[in-house]
Design a protein around this motif. Structure first.
Motif, short mmCIF file in Angstrom:
data_model
loop_
_atom_site.label_atom_id
_atom_site.label_comp_id
_atom_site.label_asym_id
_atom_site.label_seq_id
_atom_site.Cartn_x
_atom_site.Cartn_y
_atom_site.Cartn_z
N SER A 17 -52.97 -8.01 -17.36
CA SER A 17 -52.66 -9.29 -16.73
C SER A 17 -51.87 -9.10 -15.45
N GLY A 18 -51.37 -7.88 -15.23
CA GLY A 18 -50.50 -7.64 -14.08
C GLY A 18 -49.11 -8.16 -14.34
N ALA A 19 -48.39 -8.43 -13.27
CA ALA A 19 -47.00 -8.87 -13.40
C ALA A 19 -46.91 -10.17 -14.19
N MET A 20 -45.89 -10.25 -15.05
CA MET A 20 -45.60 -11.53 -15.69
C MET A 20 -45.22 -12.52 -14.60
N ILE A 21 -45.85 -13.66 -14.61
CA ILE A 21 -45.53 -14.70 -13.64
C ILE A 21 -44.45 -15.59 -14.24
N THR A 22 -43.27 -15.53 -13.64
CA THR A 22 -42.11 -16.25 -14.18
C THR A 22 -41.47 -17.08 -13.08
N VAL A 23 -40.43 -17.80 -13.44
CA VAL A 23 -39.67 -18.60 -12.47
C VAL A 23 -38.24 -18.09 -12.44
N THR A 24 -37.48 -18.55 -11.49
CA THR A 24 -36.07 -18.17 -11.43
C THR A 24 -35.39 -18.51 -12.76
N LEU B 165 -29.16 -12.78 -6.16
CA LEU B 165 -29.16 -14.21 -5.80
C LEU B 165 -28.24 -14.45 -4.61
N PRO B 166 -28.48 -15.48 -3.81
CA PRO B 166 -29.61 -16.41 -3.91
C PRO B 166 -30.93 -15.74 -3.50
N ARG B 167 -32.00 -16.26 -4.04
CA ARG B 167 -33.31 -15.73 -3.72
C ARG B 167 -33.62 -16.01 -2.26
N LYS B 168 -34.09 -14.97 -1.57
CA LYS B 168 -34.37 -15.10 -0.14
C LYS B 168 -35.88 -15.07 0.08
N PRO B 169 -36.46 -16.10 0.64
CA PRO B 169 -37.91 -16.12 0.88
C PRO B 169 -38.36 -14.91 1.68
#
Length: 440
Positions: free
Chosen positions: A151-158, A170-174
């Motif tokens: 499946s490749g990388a687990m797709i997650t959220v912050t 953190l903070p996450r930088k685009p």
């Protein structure tokens, strides 16, 4: 004398007998067949393998000039085992090593992949991790290991399950990525557009399904179990891209809220579901959704440090195992089997024992069918993304030749699969023999 199938494989490599050589025809004589679907063994039979395919099955003699003949002497011939919830890159190393030293992690994963095959697991569905390079090395015969459906990388959220970043990240930088994301263990998305982008990247690398973490998890320190981490539009975006690619989304989900949101978004397989309600089980059955369920080993819980956040979450989840299996049986849910071992080769060595523990809820035939023919049906959901065209998980004419020759009858004693070193006399994958201890 060689003490294990792994040592036999090492000797074969040194002698030039490795499975990377051209496969010859093989004739199994006088075997009793478990076909991956039924409830009983066949009458004494003969099975001819031509190349990588089962060419003929007969209770009578088979003419096969030049084929290697293997005297089964009444042993059981069955399909290679399939683990539907495996993390090939997240077993031999911990999160920090996998994130920060991908070269070492890959070499360690290759060694573990050989052990996995020597336990009789000829196929695994990898639901999260950077397994593309490992799969390629196995498929090209560079190392021995199982077929991998990645499946490749687990797709997650912050702060979702699979987010192993540190507070210093953190903070996450685009536009800036942490080692976790660069190495492909997990990828953080925080909008439907980001979901689409990262999902497409997984397919570009060779993913055959997508894995999203729709709710909290045990092993992630900043992901409470009760939180529904994705939004509905984010989940729908993942399903949209998977369907565009002709395949499906598997969603990590423990709670009712995460399960219901995933199903509403179009997810085709729920991973775990151990905190869901009876109404959720009815819904899964009505919608014809797959439930990928795991009889998690007790040591996976007790090995977590007492007083830790992870241990507290495990203590909450574990009582749901028995209840969820009973619900799956009650409502005749399409149920796949897997182990979900993480960060422990010692626990991975119990892969067969974890399968055997299904005897708490199922007959040996039902359990073995789940780990062969039924799991293969789940793999087929990948459609044209299937990296191994052909039929897996069964012993029938035309199927791919992934086979185990077992000492004894596992339909009478499922614990035979818990001791593969002694009980799996031959391990064949794709028509090639990787272990043969009959001549020892």
């Amino acid at each position: 004398m060689l003490r294990s199938g792994r040592e036999w494989l090492a000797a074969a490599l040194l002698l030039g007998l490795c499975a990377s050589a051209s496969a010859d025809d093989v004739l199994f004589e006088n075997v009793r067949i478990f076909d991956g679907k039924g409830v009983a063994l066949s009458a004494p039979s003969n099975v001819l393998i031509e190349g990588n395919v089962i060419a003929q099955i007969s209770t009578g003699p088979i003419e096969a000039e030049g084929a290697e003949r293997i005297a089964g002497n009444g042993r059981t011939l069955m399909p290679g085992l399939i683990d539907a919830h495996w993390h090939a890159m997240l077993i031999a190393t911990g999160p920090a090593e996998t994130m920060n030293d991908i070269g070492f992690a890959t070499l360690a994963a290759g060694d573990e992949a050989t052990d996995t095959l020597m336990r009789g697991f000829t196929t695994i569905r990898d639901v999260g991790g950077p397994a593309f390079g490992l799969k390629r090395a196995i498929d090209q015969g560079i190392i021995a290991g199982p077929r991998i459906y990645p499946s490749g990388a687990m797709i997650t959220v912050t702060s979702g399950h699979g987010d192993f970043r540190q507070m210093s990240d953190l903070p996450r930088k685009p536009g800036l990525f942490t080692p976790m994301e660069i190495n492909g263990g997990s990828i953080v998305v925080d909008s439907p557009d980001e979901v689409r982008l990262r999902a497409r990247e997984q397919f570009m690398q060779g993913a055959v399904l997508l894995k999203v973490t729709a709710g909290g998890g045990v092993s992630s320190p900043h992901s409470p179990l009760d939180v529904t981490t994705f939004t509905a539009p984010e989940l729908r975006a993942a399903v949209e891209i998977a369907e565009n690619w002709g395949t499906y989304v598997a969603a990590h989900a423990f709670t009712s809220e995460a399960v219901q949101m995933s199903i509403a978004a179009g997810v085709k397989c729920i991973e775990h579901g151990l905190l869901m309600s009876e109404a959720d089980a009815k819904l899964i059955a009505e919608k014809d959704i797959w439930l990928s369920l795991q009889p998690l080993h007790e040591l996976m819980r007790t090995s977590l440090r007492e007083g830790s956040v992870e241990r507290a979450k495990a203590d909450e989840v574990w009582p749901g195992i028995d209840r969820t299996y009973k619900l799956a049986k009650k409502y005749k849910i399409k149920t796949a089997w897997g182990t979900d071992v993480l960060f422990s080769r010692a626990m991975a060595a119990q892969q067969g024992a974890i399968l055997a523990s299904l005897a708490r809820w199922y007959t040996p035939a039902e359990a073995l069918a789940m780990a062969t023919g039924t799991n293969a049906e789940l793999l087929a959901l990948s459609g044209k993304r299937n990296p191994y065209p052909g039929k897996l998980g069964v012993v029938e004419q035309g199927a791919l030749a992934d086979l185990l020759l077992v000492e004894g009858n596992p339909l009478e004693n499922i614990d035979l699969v818990a001791d593969p070193a002694n009980n799996f006399k031959i391990i064949m994958k794709d028509g090639r023999i990787y272990k043969n201890t009959l001549a020892e």
